[in-house]
Scaffold this motif. Structure first.
Motif, mmCIF file in Angstrom:
data_model
loop_
_atom_site.group_PDB
_atom_site.id
_atom_site.type_symbol
_atom_site.label_atom_id
_atom_site.label_comp_id
_atom_site.label_asym_id
_atom_site.label_seq_id
_atom_site.Cartn_x
_atom_site.Cartn_y
_atom_site.Cartn_z
ATOM 1 N N CYS A 69 0.825 -1.217 0.000
ATOM 2 C CA CYS A 69 0.000 0.000 0.000
ATOM 3 C C CYS A 69 0.852 1.258 0.000
ATOM 4 O O CYS A 69 0.491 2.266 -0.630
ATOM 5 N N ARG A 127 -10.304 7.224 3.725
ATOM 6 C CA ARG A 127 -9.977 6.133 2.805
ATOM 7 C C ARG A 127 -8.766 5.344 3.292
ATOM 8 O O ARG A 127 -8.699 4.119 3.132
ATOM 9 N N ILE A 164 -9.964 3.079 6.055
ATOM 10 C CA ILE A 164 -10.661 1.922 5.483
ATOM 11 C C ILE A 164 -9.663 0.938 4.896
ATOM 12 O O ILE A 164 -9.805 -0.296 5.037
ATOM 13 N N CYS A 165 -8.632 1.454 4.243
ATOM 14 C CA CYS A 165 -7.602 0.598 3.653
ATOM 15 C C CYS A 165 -6.870 -0.195 4.733
ATOM 16 O O CYS A 165 -6.631 -1.403 4.577
ATOM 17 N N LEU A 219 -8.003 -0.942 7.761
ATOM 18 C CA LEU A 219 -8.950 -1.926 8.298
ATOM 19 C C LEU A 219 -9.079 -3.118 7.362
ATOM 20 O O LEU A 219 -9.132 -4.279 7.808
ATOM 21 N N THR A 220 -9.116 -2.856 6.054
ATOM 22 C CA THR A 220 -9.192 -3.937 5.071
ATOM 23 C C THR A 220 -7.955 -4.822 5.134
ATOM 24 O O THR A 220 -8.056 -6.057 5.015
ATOM 25 N N ILE A 221 -6.793 -4.220 5.327
ATOM 26 C CA ILE A 221 -5.549 -4.992 5.441
ATOM 27 C C ILE A 221 -5.626 -5.964 6.610
ATOM 28 O O ILE A 221 -5.284 -7.149 6.481
ATOM 29 N N TRP A 222 -6.096 -5.490 7.757
ATOM 30 C CA TRP A 222 -6.194 -6.353 8.934
ATOM 31 C C TRP A 222 -7.223 -7.471 8.725
ATOM 32 O O TRP A 222 -6.955 -8.633 9.063
ATOM 33 N N LEU A 223 -8.377 -7.111 8.170
ATOM 34 C CA LEU A 223 -9.412 -8.127 7.951
ATOM 35 C C LEU A 223 -8.955 -9.169 6.927
ATOM 36 O O LEU A 223 -9.156 -10.375 7.126
ATOM 37 N N TYR A 224 -8.343 -8.711 5.847
ATOM 38 C CA TYR A 224 -7.880 -9.635 4.811
ATOM 39 C C TYR A 224 -6.801 -10.568 5.358
ATOM 40 O O TYR A 224 -6.808 -11.772 5.077
ATOM 41 N N SER A 225 -5.881 -10.019 6.148
ATOM 42 C CA SER A 225 -4.813 -10.842 6.726
ATOM 43 C C SER A 225 -5.376 -11.885 7.683
ATOM 44 O O SER A 225 -4.893 -13.025 7.721
#
Length: 348
Positions: free
Chosen positions: A122, A145, A148-149, A151-157
């Motif tokens: 990122c 943004r 959100i990015c 948070l998305t990194i943590w959820l995806y990991s």
């Protein structure tokens, strides 16, 4: 198989490195020294980075500070999680079963290092947008943004490594747990899944963005120098060559990314070889794993040596600590002198 790996049959502790066991010490000495040493470096280094970012507002000028701080928090948690294998090697009693502790430790460290890897990708995207679209950058990259990015990194990991509890060993384990070494095997399909969903995309993004960043910076530098030569020849004054303004900051981030992949490359190669049943060695597993985990400390060193604003923030933090210690010393000396005066007054 190494004889030290089956040491429990002879009453010895389970140790990966043959030279680590001493008859007078009933734990794996060398493994404990390596892990505890890395744990102290990682925790202390990332705490300093986090404090410096809070003490130096100029560091938050770049949006990449969001991702760098995310990496610092993730790396700090990696250092804290290293306490688990340290206690295991010291044969400290653990409430949960060894298999569950082993799986949870492997999952947690995998998630945290995935956060670091995704954050580096990122960061490269952020710098690519800043250089290719400087006029619209502030409208494209906004604080909400970025949140959100992250948070998305943590959820995806968290999601990408969730199948490890049923599918196979996710990596970053070092086989310090006996159950991990003997009963938890890597699965080639799960390895392929991790490579496709994490390793390959992150590496491709980093290579693509930084290649284009340096190509654009080189082109901008050439154009700026040509204009300076043209105008200086008209004025009769030769100007010095000026580099691209964003290139220096991009170089700092590129060094962090390069060291990350250099330290992780031995482990990734071993992980692929182990998963495909080509090569398996627990000593190699331990060394490559903890070499990769040592990257959690290297980011602190690179950033502190390469970024002038960070260096100023570090000096400011150290100055504040020294000033606080000086004030405490003065207060202590004054209270001591008052107590001496009062005691002398009582004797008079």
């Amino acid at each position: 198989m190494n004889s030290s790996l089956v040491g429990n049959q002879s009453g010895r502790p389970f140790c990966l490195l043959a030279i680590s066991y001493l008859e007078t010490i009933n734990f794996c000495l060398l493994e404990v020294v390596i892990i505890v040493f890395l744990m102290v470096l990682i925790i202390s280094g990332n705490i300093i980075v986090i404090f410096v970012f809070h003490c130096a507002p100029l560091l938050n000028h770049h949006t990449t500070s969001y991702f760098i701080q995310t990496m610092a928090y993730a790396d700090l948690l990696v250092g804290v999680s290293c306490l688990v294998p340290s206690l295991s090697l010291l044969h400290y009693p653990i409430v949960l079963s060894e298999s569950l502790v082993c799986q949870i430790f492997g999952y947690v460290v995998s998630v945290l290092k995935s956060v670091s890897m995704a954050s580096l990708a990122c960061i490269s995207i952020d710098r690519y947008i800043a250089i290719t679209k400087p006029l619209t950058y502030n409208t494209l990259v906004t604080p909400w943004r970025l949140r959100i990015c992250i948070l998305t990194i943590w959820l995806y990991s968290c999601l990408v490594f969730l199948p490890s509890f049923h599918w196979g060993k996710p990596g970053y384990h070092g086989d310090v747990f006996q159950w991990c070494a003997n009963s938890w095997n890597t699965d080639p399909y799960f390895t392929l899944f991790i490579v496709v969903m994490l390793y390959a995309p992150a590496a491709f993004i980093v290579c693509f963005t930084y290649f284009n960043i340096f190509r654009i910076c080189q082109q901008h530098t050439k154009e700026i120098n040509e204009r300076r030569v043209r105008f200086s020849s008209q004025d009769g004054d030769a100007g010095d060559a000026q580099p691209c303004p964003d290139k220096r900051y991009a170089m700092v981030l590129f060094r962090i990314t390069s060291v990350f992949y250099i330290l992780w490359l031995p482990y990734i190669i071993y992980f692929l070889l182990e998963s495909s049943n080509v090569y398996s060695n627990r000593v190699a597993s331990f060394l490559t794993t903890w070499l990769a985990i040592s990257n959690s400390f290297c980011n602190c060193v690179i950033y502190s040596l390469s970024n002038s604003v960070f260096q100023k923030g570090l000096k400011r933090l150290s100055g504040a600590i020294c000033a606080s210690c000086a004030r405490q010393r003065v207060a202590k000396d004054s209270s001591t002198s008052r107590s001496k005066r009062s005691s002398n007054g009582c004797h008079v």
